[in-house]
Motif scaffolding. Structure first.
Motif, mmCIF file in Angstrom:
data_model
loop_
_atom_site.group_PDB
_atom_site.id
_atom_site.type_symbol
_atom_site.label_atom_id
_atom_site.label_comp_id
_atom_site.label_asym_id
_atom_site.label_seq_id
_atom_site.Cartn_x
_atom_site.Cartn_y
_atom_site.Cartn_z
ATOM 1 N N ARG A 146 0.918 -1.092 0.038
ATOM 2 C CA ARG A 146 0.074 -0.035 0.095
ATOM 3 C C ARG A 146 0.839 1.398 0.001
ATOM 4 N NH1 ARG A 146 -4.443 -1.447 4.539
ATOM 5 N NH2 ARG A 146 -5.120 -3.683 3.821
ATOM 6 N N CYS A 147 2.085 1.156 0.082
ATOM 7 C CA CYS A 147 3.082 2.429 0.282
ATOM 8 C C CYS A 147 3.195 3.081 -1.087
ATOM 9 C CB CYS A 147 4.434 1.726 0.618
ATOM 10 S SG CYS A 147 4.538 1.334 2.437
ATOM 11 N N GLU A 148 3.157 4.334 -1.046
ATOM 12 C CA GLU A 148 3.214 4.963 -2.246
ATOM 13 C C GLU A 148 4.466 5.021 -2.964
ATOM 14 O OE1 GLU A 148 2.998 9.661 -4.250
ATOM 15 O OE2 GLU A 148 2.569 9.149 -2.129
ATOM 16 N N ARG A 149 5.606 4.798 -1.994
ATOM 17 C CA ARG A 149 6.890 4.315 -2.620
ATOM 18 C C ARG A 149 7.318 3.141 -1.756
ATOM 19 N NH1 ARG A 149 9.007 8.114 -6.585
ATOM 20 N NH2 ARG A 149 7.221 10.046 -6.374
ATOM 21 N N ALA A 150 8.243 2.476 -2.549
ATOM 22 C CA ALA A 150 8.646 1.103 -1.978
ATOM 23 C C ALA A 150 9.335 1.355 -0.672
ATOM 24 C CB ALA A 150 9.533 0.572 -3.121
ATOM 25 N N ASP A 151 10.146 2.248 -0.378
ATOM 26 C CA ASP A 151 10.861 2.400 0.589
ATOM 27 C C ASP A 151 10.624 3.560 1.470
ATOM 28 O OD1 ASP A 151 12.601 0.008 0.181
ATOM 29 O OD2 ASP A 151 13.347 0.937 -1.421
ATOM 30 N N GLY A 152 9.724 4.109 1.256
ATOM 31 C CA GLY A 152 9.393 5.466 1.793
ATOM 32 C C GLY A 152 8.204 5.467 3.041
#
Length: 223
Positions: free
Chosen positions: A92-98
């Motif tokens: 569900r994260c907009e950025r993979a590692d954000g």
């Protein structure tokens, strides 16, 4: 493992050592990254898609009780009391590692640390968090103009689509971990050789703070 010539054991032995070091009360995590292919037939299957991050990581992924986050490119595997908390809802994260990624959740844990073995100073996956935490403040324009849709098969066989931002093709060739490592304090990075093996220990809280400060002065892991 190839850069640990004096270890004397195999990949399973190293995995056992890491479990012993963390202990039953601790949680062990490893990156389980994949390389999505830009064609219509590729899909990320949570329980089957192998990782390219090394034999030890792949053995860890296949181990009983290990959980894997449901991200098609930058999944993370975990074993221990905090495994579910650190890996759930990664897709569900907009950025993979954000924001709210496994790395971001680790950052909030006071005692969390990264360990690197056989790697030079500053060579660690957490640098992706700096890229993704606020891309607008990163001095390089790393990402494509929009996210790509990737097909994912969850553990229960459910098919979902995950939107993921891909880095531009030139990014990997411009990586330079030494630029950041040269500016990290002993509070954020402890790096030394032990029996001929390069070992790095990075307390994640101080590391995150220093990486953001460096980013805001234009010092990042690209040259």
């Amino acid at each position: 493992l190839n850069d640990m010539p004096t270890f004397g054991g195999n990949a399973r032995d190293l995995l056992s050592v890491l479990h012993d070091a963390v202990g039953e009360a601790g949680t062990l995590l490893m990156p389980a990254y994949t390389a999505p292919q830009p064609d219509e037939g590729w899909e990320f299957v949570l329980n089957r898609t192998a990782t390219y991050t090394g034999l030890v990581n792949e053995l860890f992924r296949r181990s009983p009780g290990v959980l894997r986050s449901l991200h098609p490119r930058h999944s993370v595997c975990a074993f221990g009391p905090l495994a579910a908390h650190l890996t759930e809802h990664h897709e569900r994260c907009e950025r993979a590692d954000g924001a709210d990624s496994p790395f971001d959740r680790l950052r909030r844990l006071e005692t969390a640390k990264f360990l690197t073995l056989g790697l030079p100073p500053g060579y660690l996956s957490f640098l992706h968090w700096v890229e993704d935490s606020d891309p607008s403040r990163f001095p390089w324009r790393l990402y494509e103009d929009g996210p790509r849709a990737l097909r994912v098969v969850a553990g229960d066989g459910t098919h979902i689509t995950v939107m993921d931002w891909w880095r531009r093709p030139w990014a990997a060739a411009r990586l330079d971990y030494s630029r950041v490592a040269a500016h990290l304090s002993p509070v954020a990075m402890h790096h030394a050789e032990w029996r001929g093996i390069a070992c790095g220990v990075y307390p994640i809280g101080p590391l995150a703070e220093e990486l953001l400060q460096l980013r805001d002065t234009g010092i990042v892991h690209y040259s």
